[in-house]
Design a protein around this motif. Structure first.
Motif: not given
Length: 232
Positions: A20-24, A42-45, A119, A121, A123
Motif C-alpha cells: 500500500k502507498t499512502n501519505a504516511q 494524490r497520496e504522495d505528499s 508498506e 510510501h 513524498c
C-alpha cells in the motif's frame, strides 16, 4: 475440509497486490513548511520548505508514521533519468531521514532486513523558487500586449512518467509607469491594451510564505517605434 474456491481466489489476489502507498511520511522542520497539491498521485505528499535545504543539514527530517523495532526501513531518492526511486540514501532501523537534497523520496518498510515488503510510501520536498524573476513579452501588436512573469519552476513526476509543475501558490501584482493597463486579475501572463507610449512595467511575485521577488521591463511601444521610423 476443503477451502472454497472463492476464498482461494481472495488469498491469491491479496498476495499479488502491491504494497500500500499512502501519505504516511510526515516532515519535521526548523523552517516553515507548507503542502502543495499533487495532481498526479494524490497520496504522495509535496512539502514546500521556506528555507534553503542544505547539503548535510538536518533542518528538514522525513519521518515514517509506521514505527516498530522489528521494521527495516529503506530510504531511496527519485531518479529523474530513469523515472525510478532507485537512488539509495539510507537503510536500517531508521524511521526518520534528514533531507539534504530537494526532490522525491520513497520509503519501503520490511519485516526485518530480508522480510517481505509491508508498506511503501513516497513524498516530495522542495524549496520555494523565488530567487529571481523576469518579465518577457509573449505577444505584441498595435492593439494588444501580452506579458509573462517568469521565475524558476520545479517538476515532480508520476509513476507513469507524467510530470507536473509544483504549485507554489504564487500571486502576481503588476503595475505600469503610465498608470495604464488592466491588471485587476493579477495573472502571470496579463493581456492588456497596447500602450501608446514607452512604459516601464513592474511585477511583484509572492509565494505561499509571503516571500517576494520583483522584476521590471522597459517597453518601447509599437506606436513610438512606427513614429520613429516614419520620421527617419
Amino acid at each position: 475440509m476443503a477451502i472454497p474456491h472463492k476464498f482461494l481466489l481472495l488469498f491469491l489476489l491479496a498476495a499479488l497486490l502491491p504494497p500500500k502507498t499512502n501519505a504516511q511520511i510526515t516532515v519535521r522542520s526548523a523552517s516553515d513548511v507548507e503542502t502543495s497539491p499533487n495532481l498526479l498521485v494524490r497520496e504522495d505528499s509535496i512539502y514546500v520548505v521556506r528555507d534553503q535545504i542544505i547539503e548535510g543539514g538536518d533542518q528538514v527530517i522525513l519521518e515514517s508514521l509506521s514505527q516498530s523495532t522489528t521494521y527495516y526501513y529503506e530510504w531511496t531518492r527519485y531518479n529523474a533519468s530513469t523515472n525510478t526511486w532507485t537512488i539509495p540514501v539510507a537503510t536500517g532501523d531508521i524511521a526518520s531521514y534528514p533531507v539534504s537534497t530537494a526532490g522525491g523520496y520513497q520509503l519501503t518498510i520490511r519485516e526485518g532486513m530480508n522480510g517481505s515488503v509491508l508498506e511503501q510510501h513516497r513524498c516530495w520536498v522542495f524549496n520555494s523558487p523565488l530567487a529571481e524573476a523576469a518579465i518577457e513579452v509573449v505577444n505584441e501588436n498595435c492593439d494588444f500586449l501580452e506579458l509573462r512573469a517568469i521565475t524558476d519552476s520545479t517538476l515532480y513526476y508520476g509513476p507513469d512518467g507524467r510530470y507536473a509543475l509544483v504549485d507554489y501558490g504564487l500571486t502576481y501584482h503588476w503595475s505600469a509607469s503610465t498608470g495604464e493597463g488592466d491588471f485587476s486579475e493579477a495573472q502571470q501572463a496579463p493581456y492588456i491594451d497596447a500602450p501608446v507610449e514607452d512604459t516601464d512595467f513592474t511585477v511583484i511575485i509572492t509565494d505561499l510564505f509571503g516571500n517576494e521577488a520583483s522584476a521590471g521591463l522597459s517597453y518601447t511601444a509599437i506606436a513610438v517605434q512606427a513614429y520613429t521610423v516614419s520620421i527617419w
